[in-house]
Scaffold this motif. Structure first.
Motif, mmCIF file in Angstrom:
data_model
loop_
_atom_site.group_PDB
_atom_site.id
_atom_site.type_symbol
_atom_site.label_atom_id
_atom_site.label_comp_id
_atom_site.label_asym_id
_atom_site.label_seq_id
_atom_site.Cartn_x
_atom_site.Cartn_y
_atom_site.Cartn_z
ATOM 1 N N VAL A 72 29.030 60.439 52.249
ATOM 2 C CA VAL A 72 28.611 60.426 53.736
ATOM 3 C C VAL A 72 27.198 60.939 53.831
ATOM 4 C CG1 VAL A 72 29.173 61.780 56.222
ATOM 5 C CG2 VAL A 72 30.888 61.211 54.358
ATOM 6 N N ILE A 73 26.317 60.222 55.096
ATOM 7 C CA ILE A 73 25.078 60.632 55.063
ATOM 8 C C ILE A 73 25.053 61.855 55.987
ATOM 9 C CG2 ILE A 73 22.825 59.750 56.293
ATOM 10 C CD1 ILE A 73 24.087 56.835 55.703
ATOM 11 N N THR A 74 24.169 62.668 55.492
ATOM 12 C CA THR A 74 24.204 64.262 56.089
ATOM 13 C C THR A 74 22.910 64.464 57.010
ATOM 14 O OG1 THR A 74 23.029 65.014 54.350
ATOM 15 C CG2 THR A 74 25.459 64.931 53.952
ATOM 16 N N HIS A 75 22.003 63.482 57.148
ATOM 17 C CA HIS A 75 21.008 63.804 57.997
ATOM 18 C C HIS A 75 20.429 62.569 58.578
ATOM 19 C CE1 HIS A 75 19.378 63.002 54.095
ATOM 20 N NE2 HIS A 75 18.318 62.547 54.618
ATOM 21 N N GLY A 76 19.760 62.714 59.644
ATOM 22 C CA GLY A 76 18.898 61.550 60.280
ATOM 23 C C GLY A 76 19.825 60.696 61.196
ATOM 24 N N THR A 77 19.420 59.722 61.723
ATOM 25 C CA THR A 77 20.100 58.943 62.800
ATOM 26 C C THR A 77 21.185 58.322 62.101
ATOM 27 O OG1 THR A 77 18.739 56.843 62.185
ATOM 28 C CG2 THR A 77 17.951 58.414 63.823
ATOM 29 N N LYS A 78 21.582 58.108 60.981
ATOM 30 C CA LYS A 78 22.685 57.737 60.460
ATOM 31 C C LYS A 78 23.690 58.716 59.958
ATOM 32 C CE LYS A 78 20.749 53.358 59.330
ATOM 33 N NZ LYS A 78 21.278 52.069 58.887
ATOM 34 N N LYS A 79 23.507 60.106 60.179
ATOM 35 C CA LYS A 79 24.388 61.146 59.937
ATOM 36 C C LYS A 79 25.477 60.605 60.237
ATOM 37 C CE LYS A 79 25.025 66.132 60.803
ATOM 38 N NZ LYS A 79 24.309 67.267 61.184
ATOM 39 N N GLY A 80 26.370 60.951 59.294
ATOM 40 C CA GLY A 80 27.987 60.902 59.503
ATOM 41 C C GLY A 80 28.613 59.482 59.109
ATOM 42 N N GLN A 81 27.834 58.457 58.921
ATOM 43 C CA GLN A 81 27.861 56.989 58.456
ATOM 44 C C GLN A 81 27.985 57.143 56.858
ATOM 45 O OE1 GLN A 81 25.650 54.299 60.171
ATOM 46 N NE2 GLN A 81 25.592 55.326 62.255
ATOM 47 N N HIS A 82 28.610 56.162 56.314
ATOM 48 C CA HIS A 82 28.604 55.864 54.917
ATOM 49 C C HIS A 82 27.251 55.058 54.465
ATOM 50 C CE1 HIS A 82 32.628 57.275 54.690
ATOM 51 N NE2 HIS A 82 32.976 56.605 55.602
ATOM 52 N N PRO A 83 26.606 55.193 53.487
ATOM 53 C CA PRO A 83 25.604 54.540 53.112
ATOM 54 C C PRO A 83 26.228 53.094 52.456
ATOM 55 C CG PRO A 83 26.147 55.970 51.206
ATOM 56 C CD PRO A 83 26.952 56.371 52.358
ATOM 57 N N SER A 84 25.312 52.178 52.385
ATOM 58 C CA SER A 84 25.990 50.715 51.994
ATOM 59 C C SER A 84 26.153 50.738 50.623
ATOM 60 C CB SER A 84 24.959 49.905 52.525
ATOM 61 O OG SER A 84 23.654 49.895 51.568
ATOM 62 N N PRO A 85 26.586 49.666 50.023
ATOM 63 C CA PRO A 85 26.793 49.757 48.509
ATOM 64 C C PRO A 85 25.320 49.464 47.836
ATOM 65 C CG PRO A 85 28.646 48.604 49.607
ATOM 66 C CD PRO A 85 27.739 48.951 50.782
ATOM 67 N N ALA A 86 24.551 48.583 48.663
ATOM 68 C CA ALA A 86 23.305 48.498 48.051
ATOM 69 C C ALA A 86 22.408 49.854 48.028
ATOM 70 C CB ALA A 86 22.573 47.346 49.151
ATOM 71 N N THR A 87 22.579 50.592 48.930
ATOM 72 C CA THR A 87 21.965 51.740 48.977
ATOM 73 C C THR A 87 22.407 52.720 47.775
ATOM 74 O OG1 THR A 87 21.392 51.867 51.279
ATOM 75 C CG2 THR A 87 21.411 54.024 50.014
ATOM 76 N N VAL A 88 23.668 52.520 47.505
ATOM 77 C CA VAL A 88 24.382 53.445 46.355
ATOM 78 C C VAL A 88 23.913 52.697 45.170
ATOM 79 C CG1 VAL A 88 26.378 54.097 45.323
ATOM 80 C CG2 VAL A 88 26.545 54.092 47.557
ATOM 81 N N MET A 89 23.864 51.414 45.025
ATOM 82 C CA MET A 89 23.327 50.632 43.682
ATOM 83 C C MET A 89 21.920 51.314 43.544
ATOM 84 S SD MET A 89 22.985 46.706 42.891
ATOM 85 C CE MET A 89 21.767 46.466 44.156
ATOM 86 N N ARG A 90 20.886 51.166 44.593
ATOM 87 C CA ARG A 90 19.521 51.470 44.322
ATOM 88 C C ARG A 90 19.295 53.012 43.943
ATOM 89 N NH1 ARG A 90 18.310 48.801 48.607
ATOM 90 N NH2 ARG A 90 18.738 50.279 50.146
#
Length: 123
Positions: free
Chosen positions: A90-108
């Motif tokens: 779960v993203i903890t800060h910024g405008t996407k707070k509370g959302q899940h990162p994308s699989p591409a973000t996790v891979m990167r």
């Protein structure tokens, strides 16, 4: 194309009027459009490279942090897929707070960590 009554009409400018799209005007305009697209692409890539050399990040605001990386590494060690790992984070800060990162973000994020530490992941 004249048989199908298809034409190219400019409403304003120096080329104002109707033209046969199979004619030279349409060909020249298509070529110029392609050249402009390539020019914009090249300039964008040059700007990205220049920013990287200055240590700037390319793209949007970062959504990852050390806690997310630690959890992602732990889940990867349990042989979870990138998609499943992303669903657990779960993203903890910024405008996407509370959302899940994308699989591409996790891979990167994992790849950058592995490159920094010289870690290799067994396939």
């Amino acid at each position: 194309m004249k048989g199908s009554d298809v034409g190219l009409q400019f409403l304003t400018g120096e080329l104002q009027g109707s033209h046969d799209p199979s004619g030279v005007v349409f060909t020249v305009l298509a070529a110029l459009s392609g050249m402009e697209r390539e020019y914009i692409r090249d300039r964008t890539l040059e700007g990205h490279e220049s920013a990287r050399k200055r240590g700037k990040t390319i793209g949007g605001a970062g959504v990852t942090d050390d806690a997310m990386l630690t959890m992602a590494r732990h889940l990867r060690d349990q042989d979870m897929s990138l998609r499943d790992i992303a669903k657990k984070l779960v993203i903890t800060h910024g405008t996407k707070k509370g959302q899940h990162p994308s699989p591409a973000t996790v891979m990167r994020m994992l790849r950058e960590h592995d490159e920094r530490t010289g870690t290799t992941v067994a396939d």
